[in-house]
Write an enzyme that holds these catalytic residues in place. Structure first.
Site, PDB file in Angstrom:
ATOM      1  CG  HIS A  35     -11.159  -7.449  -1.579  1.00 27.03           C
ATOM      2  ND1 HIS A  35     -10.489  -7.863  -2.698  1.00 27.03           N
ATOM      3  CD2 HIS A  35     -10.947  -6.107  -1.485  1.00 27.03           C
ATOM      4  CE1 HIS A  35      -9.876  -6.822  -3.243  1.00 27.03           C
ATOM      5  NE2 HIS A  35     -10.140  -5.746  -2.533  1.00 27.03           N
TER       6      HIS A  35
ATOM      7  CG  ASP B 271      -8.344  -4.824  -6.402  1.00 24.63           C
ATOM      8  OD1 ASP B 271      -8.305  -3.589  -6.343  1.00 24.63           O
ATOM      9  OD2 ASP B 271      -8.239  -5.538  -5.387  1.00 24.63           O
TER      10      ASP B 271
ATOM     11  NE  ARG C  89      -2.512   1.377   3.465  1.00 23.80           N
ATOM     12  CZ  ARG C  89      -3.257   1.812   4.488  1.00 23.80           C
ATOM     13  NH1 ARG C  89      -4.576   1.739   4.436  1.00 23.80           N
ATOM     14  NH2 ARG C  89      -2.700   2.287   5.578  1.00 23.80           N
TER      15      ARG C  89
END
Lengths: 462, 462
Positions: A275, A326, A86
């Site tokens: 998810h 995604d 991230r």
């Protein structure tokens, strides 16, 4: 007229598809003799089968820039995970100008079309400038994404993301400043402007997307849901992608994410949980019972080490599966579909898990094809994903002479496609009846790729 | 001269590769200015990168016929697994004439070449006629496989399979009758004839393959190992693909398969354990300590619900990984490589697991590329899988303009290929210096596919 048409979960011969080009919808489907007006031109799609276009129900287009750039770790770091990934993602998000967002999105959408995706749900959370200020036009970046989709001709559901916190009860992190929607009213006002501005676009719909229980205060959820409901908009949310989110949610609210969402009344047939990798079986039953959608993104979930969602329990409970590319590590609807089943096989050490009854037996392919097409269309609230009169004319032709399909029959072709074929079998793609990919190529490919490369070359990541 | 050459775990520019066409080996590698004799023709491979050819270390070519045909179960059967799949596989094995074996193998090998595999280890266990009798020429079917490989130009290691029992201490099942090698001496005599017959073939090597601890008596193992060792042949064996095999082995011998093999002295650097999905960590250490190879077949292992091998522990212990397409559900070395890493990520819920040190950090791509090339070459006992002077000139060119690679740099290209790209990036393939795939096509494709289709159309499966 192709050799075979996929309809009702199986391939059929002697079937032509007539499209109303003006409306962008399928007009009639049936034997060519019944359809063709005398003297009308029938396009013969030689050695081709026709499928409904695939629907990519969860995308962050700008993350296409990360491909190949996060597959390492410093020697000093014992292991990498979602959270270290991230950091690189945030660095990319902070680096992009509006023009960059346009170019990266455009190429990413083109790559999706080429792979057979005809529609994409863009989970759009880049709102502000790199300093965290609102642009003069607050919809600057949304417009760039929409323009990119329109330019290449993919259908897009812009899922406008609400992002207010850096964790439950925590302020945003500095690196989340471009995502900030600090006030609910302001976010809804912006969403209203978006809805108004694009009300007449034939290839565009709008949805709302509270980012996650981490990033959106609990007491916003009811109003977001009601606001979307009044306008018949879909509502998408990341749910339980990582165990840490579930722990944080339990610590703050004494319940896991899906239970919280149920309590806030958010779960219904317009809701899609993205998810759902770390939900409990009770939560799976809760999602299924509400008729909610669940968008799995297995090529990303394997890349990020998220884990495997309980697909069998979800489907058994009544949830509708969809697929999403995604993070864009891979853009391939076939791979995405098959991983729904294959990850279940790895988890359970048995075969033929996700099935639908067909021909007096239980077959995997119709269940996977459903997730890749109609399931995604349902998640995005569009009438696509099926070759039936009245549905949007979003179609994909595949090459029956491709080596990966050698030996196909009408009975085995769906299984070959869903479990074994690469996206390279796709030759032609129509969105709203208009052909955007022809013989594997998009007209804008060279230019779009060159612009993408320029952005990629300038991007420095940690 | 391509734009980039993969060498020593990284891509390098300004590098040309000179091939000795007569010997089929790489002669020199270096800057083009140093290599080209004045006036010599240099082939400019525009927008291409050159990789070592991929090595498919475990294949059953005839199983290509099963693609798309086992992805269902009867509604009355609560679940399918490896063992129910095996019934369909046996039915296919029993149905094939020698001509069928040739046609199916030829097309399957062609599909491998097109995907970038330049060599294949064919784990060959079809020996007898459909009634279980020896053919007049006992090597009838081996010769068909060899001829098929030669016809399309793939390098093959024929791994001659020894198959004597239907379980430990059990007679062969009727449906295993074509595999039967009931006497060790007879099997070794046949292997000696094979060795002799093909001693001078440049694209062919021979290895021995005791099928598994299920199918080969324990007291044959030492002699098989010694016989292969004296001739410097590789020895391959299915190991612990299914939990039931491990249980059977423990029940019969009071130890799991790898412990048994260690006790029989079979483990060394010429030994390759195929699958190793259900080994213990002690057995992983044992394989690694012996410097053995381990061939993972993850596209098959996910399809058959076998499970996930402990790749990290195996590599940590010193085992050399290789990849194999096995049941041919998917033929794609890129997918096979990335699943080594991705299945570990799913198992451990973290990223960047299998790595090699490069550029002062730990990178995934070199570890995966090694398994896909040099690791497989080692398993088959051939000097390939690397672009170095003296090595076999087995090479693959990939299209740097393919959309899946957009944004590549010399630093990120290997990661894009290993983790994200489809086999469709492959444009040209050379085996022993001879180009067999040109612009994505093999010269025999149409004819080979037509013959394959005829066999597939005649095959009836339960």
């Amino acid at each position: 007229m192709p050799d075979l048409v996929y309809r009702g979960g199986a391939f059929h011969a002697d079937t032509a598809v007539e499209v109303d080009a003006g409306a962008g919808r399928i007009l009639r489907v049936g034997p060519v003799a019944d359809l063709a007006s005398p003297g009308a031109a029938v396009e013969r799609l030689e050695a081709r089968a026709l499928l409904p276009g695939f629907v990519n129900a969860h995308s962050h287009a700008f993350q296409r820039l990360l491909r190949g750039r996060t597959q390492w770790r410093p020697a000093s770091v014992p292991h990498a995970d979602f959270w270290s990934w991230r950091e690189a993602m945030y660095a990319a998000a902070l680096a992009l100008s509006p023009e960059d967002v346009y170019h990266v999105s455009r190429f990413c959408f083109l790559e999706m079309l080429r792979a057979g995706y005809t529609a994409v749900g863009e989970f759009h959370y880049l709102h502000r400038d790199p300093d965290g200020r609102r642009y003069d036009d607050p919809l600057e970046l949304a417009q760039r994404v929409v323009a990119a989709a329109a330019e290449v001709g993919i259908r897009v559901a812009l899922l406008n993301v609400c992002y207010a916190a850096g964790g439950i009860g925590k302020p945003l992190l500095p690196e989340q400043r471009r995502f900030a929607t600090p006030e609910l009213d302001g976010f809804l006002d912006d969403s209203a402007v978006l809805l108004e501005a694009y009300a007449k676009e034939s290839l565009l719909t709008i949805g709302l997307a509270p980012h996650s229980v981490r990033a959106v205060p609990r007491d916003w959820l009811k109003e977001l849901h009601a606001w979307a409901g009044r306008r018949e908009l879909v509502l998408h949310m990341h749910v339980a992608e990582q165990a840490a989110e579930v722990e944080e949610c339990r610590a703050a609210y004494s319940k896991p994410p899906v239970e919280l969402l149920a309590e806030e009344g958010v779960l219904d047939t317009r809701f899609t949980a993205v998810h759902a990798t770390h939900i409990s079986l009770e939560e799976a039953a809760r999602l299924g019972g509400a008729g909610a959608g669940v968008c799995a993104c297995p090529t990303t979930e394997r890349d990020l080490g998220d884990g495997i969602l309980p697909a069998e329990e979800l489907v058994g409970a009544g949830a509708a599966l969809a697929i999403g590319s995604d993070s864009q590590a891979v853009i391939d609807p076939f791979e995405e579909m098959r991983l729904l089943e294959y990850h279940e096989r790895l988890r359970r050490l048995r075969r033929v898990v996700l099935t639908e009854p067909r021909n007096g037996r239980l077959e995997v392919a119709p269940a996977l094809m459903h997730a890749g097409t109609a399931g995604g269309a349902r998640a995005l609230g569009i009438d696509a994903g099926r070759i039936e009169p009245g549905a949007l004319a979003d179609l994909v032709a595949i090459d029956l002479a491709h080596p990966s399909l050698a030996g196909w029959s009408a009975d085995t072709l769906a299984a070959m496609l869903a479990l074994s074929a690469p996206a390279a079998v796709v030759t032609d793609v129509w969105v709203g009846g208009r052909r955007r990919i022809e013989q594997g190529r998009h007209a804008a490919e060279a230019e779009a790729a060159a612009a993408f490369r320029r952005v990629a070359a300038q991007l420095a990541l940690p």
